[in-house]
Motif scaffolding. Structure first.
Motif, PDB file in Angstrom:
ATOM      1  N   ILE A   1      11.915  -5.166   3.118  1.00 25.82           N
ATOM      2  CA  ILE A   1      10.697  -4.816   2.321  1.00 25.82           C
ATOM      3  C   ILE A   1      10.153  -3.607   3.281  1.00 25.82           C
ATOM      4  CG2 ILE A   1       8.384  -5.120   1.562  1.00 25.82           C
ATOM      5  CD1 ILE A   1       9.409  -8.167   1.269  1.00 25.82           C
ATOM      6  N   ASP A   2      10.061  -2.646   2.328  1.00 25.53           N
ATOM      7  CA  ASP A   2       9.208  -1.288   2.830  1.00 25.53           C
ATOM      8  C   ASP A   2       8.459  -0.903   1.970  1.00 25.53           C
ATOM      9  OD1 ASP A   2       8.505   1.296   3.878  1.00 25.53           O
ATOM     10  OD2 ASP A   2      10.460   1.928   4.558  1.00 25.53           O
ATOM     11  N   ASN A   3       6.927  -0.963   2.472  1.00 29.92           N
ATOM     12  CA  ASN A   3       5.918  -0.516   1.498  1.00 29.92           C
ATOM     13  C   ASN A   3       4.590  -0.099   2.330  1.00 29.92           C
ATOM     14  OD1 ASN A   3       4.736  -0.243  -1.211  1.00 29.92           O
ATOM     15  ND2 ASN A   3       5.681  -2.172  -1.722  1.00 29.92           N
ATOM     16  N   ASP A   4       3.913   0.869   1.512  1.00 30.21           N
ATOM     17  CA  ASP A   4       2.685   1.312   1.911  1.00 30.21           C
ATOM     18  C   ASP A   4       1.363   0.281   1.710  1.00 30.21           C
ATOM     19  OD1 ASP A   4       2.646   1.569  -0.650  1.00 30.21           O
ATOM     20  OD2 ASP A   4       2.327   3.713  -0.815  1.00 30.21           O
ATOM     21  N   PHE A   5       1.436  -0.936   2.530  1.00 31.95           N
ATOM     22  CA  PHE A   5       0.295  -1.927   2.138  1.00 31.95           C
ATOM     23  C   PHE A   5      -0.972  -1.646   2.316  1.00 31.95           C
ATOM     24  CE2 PHE A   5       4.478  -4.015   3.691  1.00 31.95           C
ATOM     25  CZ  PHE A   5       4.777  -4.775   2.415  1.00 31.95           C
ATOM     26  N   SER A   6      -1.334  -0.442   2.960  1.00 29.89           N
ATOM     27  CA  SER A   6      -2.589   0.045   2.977  1.00 29.89           C
ATOM     28  C   SER A   6      -3.264   0.719   1.694  1.00 29.89           C
ATOM     29  CB  SER A   6      -3.222   0.781   4.445  1.00 29.89           C
ATOM     30  OG  SER A   6      -2.594   1.967   4.261  1.00 29.89           O
ATOM     31  N   GLY A   7      -2.200   0.916   0.908  1.00 31.35           N
ATOM     32  CA  GLY A   7      -2.439   1.747  -0.391  1.00 31.35           C
ATOM     33  C   GLY A   7      -2.509   0.996  -1.546  1.00 31.35           C
ATOM     34  N   ASP A   8      -2.133   1.315  -2.570  1.00 30.76           N
ATOM     35  CA  ASP A   8      -2.049   0.524  -3.939  1.00 30.76           C
ATOM     36  C   ASP A   8      -1.781  -0.980  -3.812  1.00 30.76           C
ATOM     37  OD1 ASP A   8      -1.813  -0.439  -6.448  1.00 30.76           O
ATOM     38  OD2 ASP A   8      -0.634   1.446  -7.421  1.00 30.76           O
ATOM     39  N   PRO A   9      -2.429  -1.964  -4.065  1.00 31.78           N
ATOM     40  CA  PRO A   9      -2.283  -3.455  -4.122  1.00 31.78           C
ATOM     41  C   PRO A   9      -1.000  -3.728  -4.674  1.00 31.78           C
ATOM     42  CG  PRO A   9      -4.383  -3.037  -5.154  1.00 31.78           C
ATOM     43  CD  PRO A   9      -3.852  -1.445  -4.903  1.00 31.78           C
ATOM     44  N   ASP A  10      -0.530  -2.964  -5.288  1.00 29.86           N
ATOM     45  CA  ASP A  10       0.728  -3.617  -6.107  1.00 29.86           C
ATOM     46  C   ASP A  10       1.788  -4.272  -5.215  1.00 29.86           C
ATOM     47  OD1 ASP A  10       1.474  -1.024  -5.574  1.00 29.86           O
ATOM     48  OD2 ASP A  10       2.659  -0.566  -7.229  1.00 29.86           O
ATOM     49  N   GLY A  11       1.805  -3.464  -3.996  1.00 26.14           N
ATOM     50  CA  GLY A  11       2.851  -3.792  -2.948  1.00 26.14           C
ATOM     51  C   GLY A  11       2.609  -5.172  -2.382  1.00 26.14           C
ATOM     52  N   LEU A  12       1.390  -5.563  -2.374  1.00 28.40           N
ATOM     53  CA  LEU A  12       0.718  -6.901  -1.748  1.00 28.40           C
ATOM     54  C   LEU A  12       1.529  -8.048  -2.771  1.00 28.40           C
ATOM     55  CD1 LEU A  12      -2.871  -6.415  -0.826  1.00 28.40           C
ATOM     56  CD2 LEU A  12      -0.772  -5.789   0.430  1.00 28.40           C
ATOM     57  N   PHE A  13       1.467  -7.826  -3.968  1.00 29.73           N
ATOM     58  CA  PHE A  13       1.872  -8.732  -5.014  1.00 29.73           C
ATOM     59  C   PHE A  13       3.256  -8.935  -4.663  1.00 29.73           C
ATOM     60  CE2 PHE A  13      -2.214  -7.960  -6.990  1.00 29.73           C
ATOM     61  CZ  PHE A  13      -2.447  -9.270  -7.820  1.00 29.73           C
ATOM     62  N   GLN A  14       4.086  -7.594  -4.667  1.00 27.39           N
ATOM     63  CA  GLN A  14       5.421  -7.729  -4.510  1.00 27.39           C
ATOM     64  C   GLN A  14       5.810  -8.374  -3.171  1.00 27.39           C
ATOM     65  OE1 GLN A  14       7.048  -4.737  -2.260  1.00 27.39           O
ATOM     66  NE2 GLN A  14       8.832  -5.989  -1.929  1.00 27.39           N
ATOM     67  N   LEU A  15       4.823  -8.361  -2.145  1.00 25.71           N
ATOM     68  CA  LEU A  15       5.264  -8.969  -0.801  1.00 25.71           C
ATOM     69  C   LEU A  15       5.328 -10.399  -0.910  1.00 25.71           C
ATOM     70  CD1 LEU A  15       5.691  -9.002   2.137  1.00 25.71           C
ATOM     71  CD2 LEU A  15       3.247  -8.671   2.584  1.00 25.71           C
ATOM     72  N   VAL A  16       4.247 -10.943  -1.642  1.00 25.34           N
ATOM     73  CA  VAL A  16       4.064 -12.458  -1.673  1.00 25.34           C
ATOM     74  C   VAL A  16       4.959 -12.748  -2.693  1.00 25.34           C
ATOM     75  CG1 VAL A  16       2.622 -14.203  -2.835  1.00 25.34           C
ATOM     76  CG2 VAL A  16       1.619 -12.211  -1.559  1.00 25.34           C
ATOM     77  N   HIS A  17       5.507 -12.171  -3.661  1.00 22.08           N
ATOM     78  CA  HIS A  17       6.753 -12.610  -4.700  1.00 22.08           C
ATOM     79  C   HIS A  17       7.857 -12.712  -3.784  1.00 22.08           C
ATOM     80  CE1 HIS A  17       8.378 -12.254  -8.959  1.00 22.08           C
ATOM     81  NE2 HIS A  17       8.536 -13.319  -8.521  1.00 22.08           N
TER      82      HIS A  17
END
Length: 336
Positions: A10-26
């Motif tokens: 998983i590679d994401n800009d987690f301090s940005g748009d919170p859609d990445g947080l949903f993806q991480l949890v999922h």
């Protein structure tokens, strides 16, 4: 409980748009994939979500906080990516994240296919390829990014610059599209904009789900509050545009595994021009370009998994303190 049948970085800009947080949890709650590690990566300079010079560091902190709220017995480490984009198409940035991608791709002790699920820019994967080009034969890049394909869809109304995730690091995009043989599954802007959920359903089906549900909705609410303060009225929906990374990797069909509930075209991989547009490349390697994603499967699976997690972990129902400075919405948001 499903047995892992694929590996997903998983590679994401987690301090940005919170859609990445949903993806991480999922993704972490999906037992059919093994997650060797997650990467906290950077945004564009002065991005309104995080205008600091330590965006990747902040992304790591946010991802670790989210994982700590889940409190899983086994959870993936979060590795630091670069805080800046590539300055050259031939010079990698040797971060622990880029080196780890190489090491994971070159493993000989597993036959599980490897996906790199990219919800932001392509810096780390591009650096990994520049360090070791042989990884191109050993992984698939699933990327949320790139503008609408010409003749297939039109972009949002109004002035448009380079698509958000490509704009994070255009040079890295050129390395992956133009100069590598890495297989790409692309979810362009017209498709990730399909991934709409209503705030009403989020508040009904996610917020009550323990500390993690409350934290995810808090992140969305802060974006709406911050946008409204600068005069941007966002209505009643939000695009969880990184969630297809889970759909296309963890939620593949049972027999003959593939992303069979979503639609794609196979096209020659276009070139990425310096202005972020596509250049014709009729001899380019085949690339998947998704045209439709299965929102029903994707979001219903998320809602049921987070509900089951909350029911199985009643001790994680009380919110705890955290560092608000990393999560405060700043100004405008990504164009979804």
């Amino acid at each position: 409980m499903a047995t892992p049948r694929a590996r997903v970085i998983i590679d994401n800009d987690f301090s940005g748009d919170p859609d990445g947080l949903f993806q991480l949890v999922h993704h972490v709650l999906s037992p059919s994939v093994e997650i060797p590690f997650a990467i906290g990566s950077h945004l564009s300079p002065d991005d309104p979500f995080d205008s600091s010079s330590r965006q990747a560091d902040n992304a790591v902190k946010v991802a670790k906080e989210i994982l700590s709220l889940l409190g899983l017995e086994r959870q993936p480490p979060v590795l630091l990516g670069s805080n800046v984009g590539l300055s050259s198409p031939i010079e990698p940035i040797r971060t622990e994240a880029a080196e780890a991608i190489v090491a994971e791709a070159m493993r000989e002790d597993t036959d599980l296919p490897l996906y790199v699920a990219l919800g932001a820019g392509l810096t780390e994967l591009a650096s990994a390829h520049l360090i070791e080009p042989r990884i191109a034969e050993r992984l698939t890049a699933v990327w949320i990014g790139g503008a609408e394909p010409e003749g297939v869809a039109v972009g949002p109304k109004g002035p448009r610059g380079i698509e958000y995730n490509l704009n994070i690091d255009v040079t890295a995009g050129q390395v992956i599209f133009n100069n590598s043989q890495i297989p790409i599954w692309q979810v362009p802007r017209n498709v990730y904009r399909q991934c709409l959920v209503s705030r009403a359903e989020l508040h009904s089906r996610v917020k009550p789900m323990g500390r993690i549900g409350a934290r995810l909705i808090e992140a969305i609410d802060q974006v709406f509050d911050g946008a409204e303060k600068v005069g941007l009225l966002m209505g009643e929906t939000y695009a969880l545009g990184d969630s297809p990374l889970v759909l296309l990797t963890a939620l593949q069909s049972s027999f003959e595994p593939d992303s069979s509930s979503s639609f794609h075209s196979t096209v020659p991989t276009p070139r990425i021009n310096p202005d972020g547009s596509y250049g014709a490349n009729p001899d380019g390697r085949p690339m998947r370009q998704y045209t439709h994603v299965d929102n029903r499967l994707m979001f219903e699976d998320f809602y049921h998994k987070i509900a089951a997690f909350a029911a199985e972990n009643p001790d994680r129902q009380i919110a705890t303190g955290r560092d608000d400075s990393l999560h405060r919405a700043r100004g405008t948001v990504r164009s979804d």
